[in-house]
Design a protein around this motif. Structure first.
Motif, PDB file in Angstrom:
ATOM      1  N   GLU A   1       0.822  -1.207   0.000  1.00 20.38           N
ATOM      2  CA  GLU A   1       0.000   0.000   0.000  1.00 20.38           C
ATOM      3  C   GLU A   1       0.858   1.260   0.000  1.00 20.38           C
ATOM      4  O   GLU A   1       0.579   2.216  -0.735  1.00 20.38           O
ATOM      5  N   LEU A   2       1.913   1.261   0.802  1.00 15.98           N
ATOM      6  CA  LEU A   2       2.783   2.440   0.871  1.00 15.98           C
ATOM      7  C   LEU A   2       3.432   2.698  -0.486  1.00 15.98           C
ATOM      8  O   LEU A   2       3.503   3.849  -0.942  1.00 15.98           O
ATOM      9  N   ARG A   3       3.898   1.645  -1.128  1.00 19.85           N
ATOM     10  CA  ARG A   3       4.529   1.820  -2.451  1.00 19.85           C
ATOM     11  C   ARG A   3       3.528   2.402  -3.452  1.00 19.85           C
ATOM     12  O   ARG A   3       3.849   3.333  -4.202  1.00 19.85           O
ATOM     13  N   ALA A   4       2.298   1.883  -3.451  1.00 16.55           N
ATOM     14  CA  ALA A   4       1.276   2.379  -4.372  1.00 16.55           C
ATOM     15  C   ALA A   4       0.944   3.840  -4.087  1.00 16.55           C
ATOM     16  O   ALA A   4       0.770   4.646  -5.020  1.00 16.55           O
ATOM     17  N   VAL A   5       0.862   4.202  -2.808  1.00 16.63           N
ATOM     18  CA  VAL A   5       0.542   5.584  -2.434  1.00 16.63           C
ATOM     19  C   VAL A   5       1.651   6.532  -2.877  1.00 16.63           C
ATOM     20  O   VAL A   5       1.392   7.620  -3.411  1.00 16.63           O
ATOM     21  N   LEU A   6       2.901   6.133  -2.668  1.00 20.06           N
ATOM     22  CA  LEU A   6       4.021   6.996  -3.052  1.00 20.06           C
ATOM     23  C   LEU A   6       4.102   7.168  -4.567  1.00 20.06           C
ATOM     24  O   LEU A   6       4.368   8.273  -5.070  1.00 20.06           O
ATOM     25  N   ILE A   7       3.864   6.092  -5.314  1.00 21.03           N
ATOM     26  CA  ILE A   7       3.901   6.195  -6.771  1.00 21.03           C
ATOM     27  C   ILE A   7       2.782   7.112  -7.265  1.00 21.03           C
ATOM     28  O   ILE A   7       2.991   7.972  -8.130  1.00 21.03           O
ATOM     29  N   ALA A   8       1.592   6.951  -6.699  1.00 21.73           N
ATOM     30  CA  ALA A   8       0.468   7.791  -7.115  1.00 21.73           C
ATOM     31  C   ALA A   8       0.732   9.256  -6.797  1.00 21.73           C
ATOM     32  O   ALA A   8       0.451  10.146  -7.614  1.00 21.73           O
ATOM     33  N   ALA A   9       1.278   9.525  -5.620  1.00 17.78           N
ATOM     34  CA  ALA A   9       1.559  10.910  -5.239  1.00 17.78           C
ATOM     35  C   ALA A   9       2.622  11.520  -6.134  1.00 17.78           C
ATOM     36  O   ALA A   9       2.528  12.684  -6.532  1.00 17.78           O
ATOM     37  N   ALA A  10       3.640  10.725  -6.471  1.00 18.59           N
ATOM     38  CA  ALA A  10       4.732  11.236  -7.289  1.00 18.59           C
ATOM     39  C   ALA A  10       4.319  11.428  -8.743  1.00 18.59           C
ATOM     40  O   ALA A  10       4.607  12.465  -9.352  1.00 18.59           O
ATOM     41  N   GLU A  11       3.639  10.446  -9.306  1.00 16.53           N
ATOM     42  CA  GLU A  11       3.308  10.509 -10.728  1.00 16.53           C
ATOM     43  C   GLU A  11       2.026  11.301 -10.992  1.00 16.53           C
ATOM     44  O   GLU A  11       2.014  12.237 -11.794  1.00 16.53           O
ATOM     45  N   ASP A  12       0.943  10.911 -10.317  1.00 15.10           N
ATOM     46  CA  ASP A  12      -0.339  11.567 -10.565  1.00 15.10           C
ATOM     47  C   ASP A  12      -0.412  12.937  -9.883  1.00 15.10           C
ATOM     48  O   ASP A  12      -0.951  13.890 -10.451  1.00 15.10           O
ATOM     49  N   GLY A  13       0.128  13.022  -8.672  1.00 18.49           N
ATOM     50  CA  GLY A  13       0.010  14.266  -7.921  1.00 18.49           C
ATOM     51  C   GLY A  13       1.016  15.332  -8.311  1.00 18.49           C
ATOM     52  O   GLY A  13       0.712  16.523  -8.255  1.00 18.49           O
ATOM     53  N   ILE A  14       2.225  14.909  -8.711  1.00 15.64           N
ATOM     54  CA  ILE A  14       3.292  15.868  -9.016  1.00 15.64           C
ATOM     55  C   ILE A  14       3.612  15.923 -10.498  1.00 15.64           C
ATOM     56  O   ILE A  14       3.724  16.992 -11.091  1.00 15.64           O
ATOM     57  N   GLY A  15       3.771  14.747 -11.107  1.00 13.47           N
ATOM     58  CA  GLY A  15       4.149  14.701 -12.513  1.00 13.47           C
ATOM     59  C   GLY A  15       5.538  14.149 -12.735  1.00 13.47           C
ATOM     60  O   GLY A  15       6.151  14.383 -13.780  1.00 13.47           O
ATOM     61  N   LEU A  16       6.058  13.404 -11.765  1.00 15.50           N
ATOM     62  CA  LEU A  16       7.357  12.768 -11.907  1.00 15.50           C
ATOM     63  C   LEU A  16       7.215  11.454 -12.671  1.00 15.50           C
ATOM     64  O   LEU A  16       6.131  10.871 -12.742  1.00 15.50           O
ATOM     65  N   VAL A  17       8.323  10.963 -13.208  1.00 16.35           N
ATOM     66  CA  VAL A  17       8.371   9.638 -13.813  1.00 16.35           C
ATOM     67  C   VAL A  17       9.153   8.748 -12.846  1.00 16.35           C
ATOM     68  O   VAL A  17      10.343   8.970 -12.621  1.00 16.35           O
ATOM     69  N   VAL A  18       8.487   7.774 -12.268  1.00 15.84           N
ATOM     70  CA  VAL A  18       9.097   6.933 -11.229  1.00 15.84           C
ATOM     71  C   VAL A  18       9.380   5.551 -11.793  1.00 15.84           C
ATOM     72  O   VAL A  18       8.480   4.870 -12.288  1.00 15.84           O
ATOM     73  N   ALA A  19      10.635   5.141 -11.701  1.00  9.51           N
ATOM     74  CA  ALA A  19      11.020   3.805 -12.159  1.00  9.51           C
ATOM     75  C   ALA A  19      10.780   2.767 -11.070  1.00  9.51           C
ATOM     76  O   ALA A  19      10.383   1.636 -11.354  1.00  9.51           O
ATOM     77  N   ALA A  20      11.027   3.158  -9.808  1.00 11.37           N
ATOM     78  CA  ALA A  20      10.895   2.200  -8.714  1.00 11.37           C
ATOM     79  C   ALA A  20      10.815   2.930  -7.383  1.00 11.37           C
ATOM     80  O   ALA A  20      11.239   4.084  -7.270  1.00 11.37           O
ATOM     81  N   VAL A  21      10.267   2.240  -6.389  1.00 10.42           N
ATOM     82  CA  VAL A  21      10.232   2.737  -5.014  1.00 10.42           C
ATOM     83  C   VAL A  21      10.916   1.706  -4.140  1.00 10.42           C
ATOM     84  O   VAL A  21      10.500   0.551  -4.078  1.00 10.42           O
ATOM     85  N   ASP A  22      11.983   2.110  -3.491  1.00 12.91           N
ATOM     86  CA  ASP A  22      12.768   1.237  -2.631  1.00 12.91           C
ATOM     87  C   ASP A  22      12.376   1.532  -1.187  1.00 12.91           C
ATOM     88  O   ASP A  22      12.632   2.629  -0.677  1.00 12.91           O
ATOM     89  N   LEU A  23      11.740   0.554  -0.512  1.00 13.77           N
ATOM     90  CA  LEU A  23      11.263   0.747   0.848  1.00 13.77           C
ATOM     91  C   LEU A  23      12.151  -0.004   1.835  1.00 13.77           C
ATOM     92  O   LEU A  23      12.589  -1.124   1.564  1.00 13.77           O
ATOM     93  N   ARG A  24      12.380   0.630   2.981  1.00 12.63           N
ATOM     94  CA  ARG A  24      13.201   0.016   4.021  1.00 12.63           C
ATOM     95  C   ARG A  24      12.493   0.166   5.368  1.00 12.63           C
ATOM     96  O   ARG A  24      12.186   1.286   5.790  1.00 12.63           O
ATOM     97  N   VAL A  25      12.221  -0.964   6.017  1.00  8.49           N
ATOM     98  CA  VAL A  25      11.611  -0.939   7.350  1.00  8.49           C
ATOM     99  C   VAL A  25      12.720  -0.755   8.376  1.00  8.49           C
ATOM    100  O   VAL A  25      13.632  -1.585   8.467  1.00  8.49           O
TER     101      VAL A  25
END
Length: 233
Positions: free
Chosen positions: A104-128
Motif C-alpha cells: 500500500e505504501l509503495r502504491a501511495v508513493l507512486i500515485a503521489a509522485a506521478e499523478d500528484g506531481i508529474g514525476l516519472v518513477v522507475a521504482a520505489v525502494d522501501l526500508r523498514v
C-alpha cells in the motif's frame, strides 16, 4: 556526531532545496526541488495506516556513470532527465501484515509522485527501520503547515507573466533571482498552489513565458515550493 550536530544536519537537510528533479520528460523544460517532492510524499505516507514515515530521498534511477561516488551524485545540483528512484524508510506499527503495508505504501508513493506531481518513477525502494507495537505520539494539537515565504517584489515582465498563470502562488528566489537570464536562456522559479499538479502548472508557465520572451528564447521552469492553505480555525 554529537546530538547538536545531528539536529543541525537534520534541519539543514529539511531546509535545503536538494536536487532538481525533472518534471515529466526531458523535453518538458520543467524541474522541481527534491525538498518540495519530499513534503508531498511525506504527507502521503503519513496517511497510510500503520506507517511511521522516516527519511525520503529521490534521485535518478540510473545515475550518471561519470559520477565518481554516490556522495557526489547526492550533492549534484540536478538529477538526470530519466526516471527516478524513490527511497523511503519507515517504521511499521503492529496490526497489519508487513507485505500488505509495504504494497500500500509503495502504491501511495507512486500515485503521489506521478499523478500528484508529474514525476516519472522507475521504482520505489522501501526500508523498514523499526517494528513498533504502537504508533509514537503525535503533536499535542494539529498544526497547520507554515505559509511559504513571501514572493520577492519584482517588476520583471517575465515574472509578471508567470504570476498570471493559474496555479502559480508566487515567484520565488530559492535558487537565485525569480527570473534568471543567461546565454542558455531564461529560468523562471515559482511556487505552486497546493492541490495544483506541479507539472501542469510548470507547462503552462513555460508556454506563457515563452510567448512573452524574445523569440527563440529557451525557457526553463523550476518549482521550488508548494503553498499550503493555512486553516483559520
Amino acid at each position: 556526531m554529537t546530538t547538536a550536530e545531528g539536529w543541525t544536519a537534520a534541519v539543514r537537510d529539511r531546509l535545503a532545496p536538494g536536487r532538481l528533479l525533472p518534471l515529466g520528460t526531458a523535453a518538458e523544460g520543467a524541474w522541481i526541488t527534491e525538498r518540495t517532492v519530499r513534503d508531498v510524499l511525506g504527507r502521503s505516507a503519513e496517511a497510510v495506516r500503520g506507517v511511521v514515515p522516516g527519511a525520503l530521498r529521490i534521485g535518478p534511477a540510473y545515475p550518471d556513470p561519470a559520477s565518481e561516488t554516490e556522495a557526489e551524485a547526492e550533492e549534484s545540483g540536478a538529477a538526470g532527465t530519466g526516471a527516478l528512484l524513490v527511497r523511503a524508510s519507515f517504521g511499521a506499527v503492529a496490526g497489519r501484515p508487513l507485505p500488505e503495508l509495504t504494497e500500500e505504501l509503495r502504491a501511495v508513493l507512486i500515485a503521489a509522485a506521478e499523478d500528484g506531481i508529474g514525476l516519472v518513477v522507475a521504482a520505489v525502494d522501501l526500508r523498514v527501520t523499526a517494528l513498533l507495537d504502537t504508533a509514537p505520539p503525535g503533536p499535542a494539537e494539529p498544526t497547520a503547515p507554515p505559509p511559504g515565504p513571501t514572493s520577492p517584489a519584482t517588476d520583471d515582465p517575465l515574472a509578471l507573466a508567470a504570476l498570471g498563470v493559474t496555479g502559480v502562488a508566487g515567484v520565488t528566489d530559492t535558487l537565485g533571482p525569480p527570473v534568471r537570464r543567461s546565454a542558455d536562456g531564461v529560468r523562471v522559479e515559482v511556487a505552486v498552489t497546493a492541490g495544483a499538479r506541479p507539472l501542469d502548472v510548470a507547462r503552462a508557465v513555460r508556454a506563457t513565458v515563452t510567448a512573452a520572451a524574445p523569440e527563440g528564447t529557451a525557457v526553463t521552469v523550476v518549482v521550488s515550493d508548494l503553498r499550503w492553505a493555512v486553516s483559520s480555525d
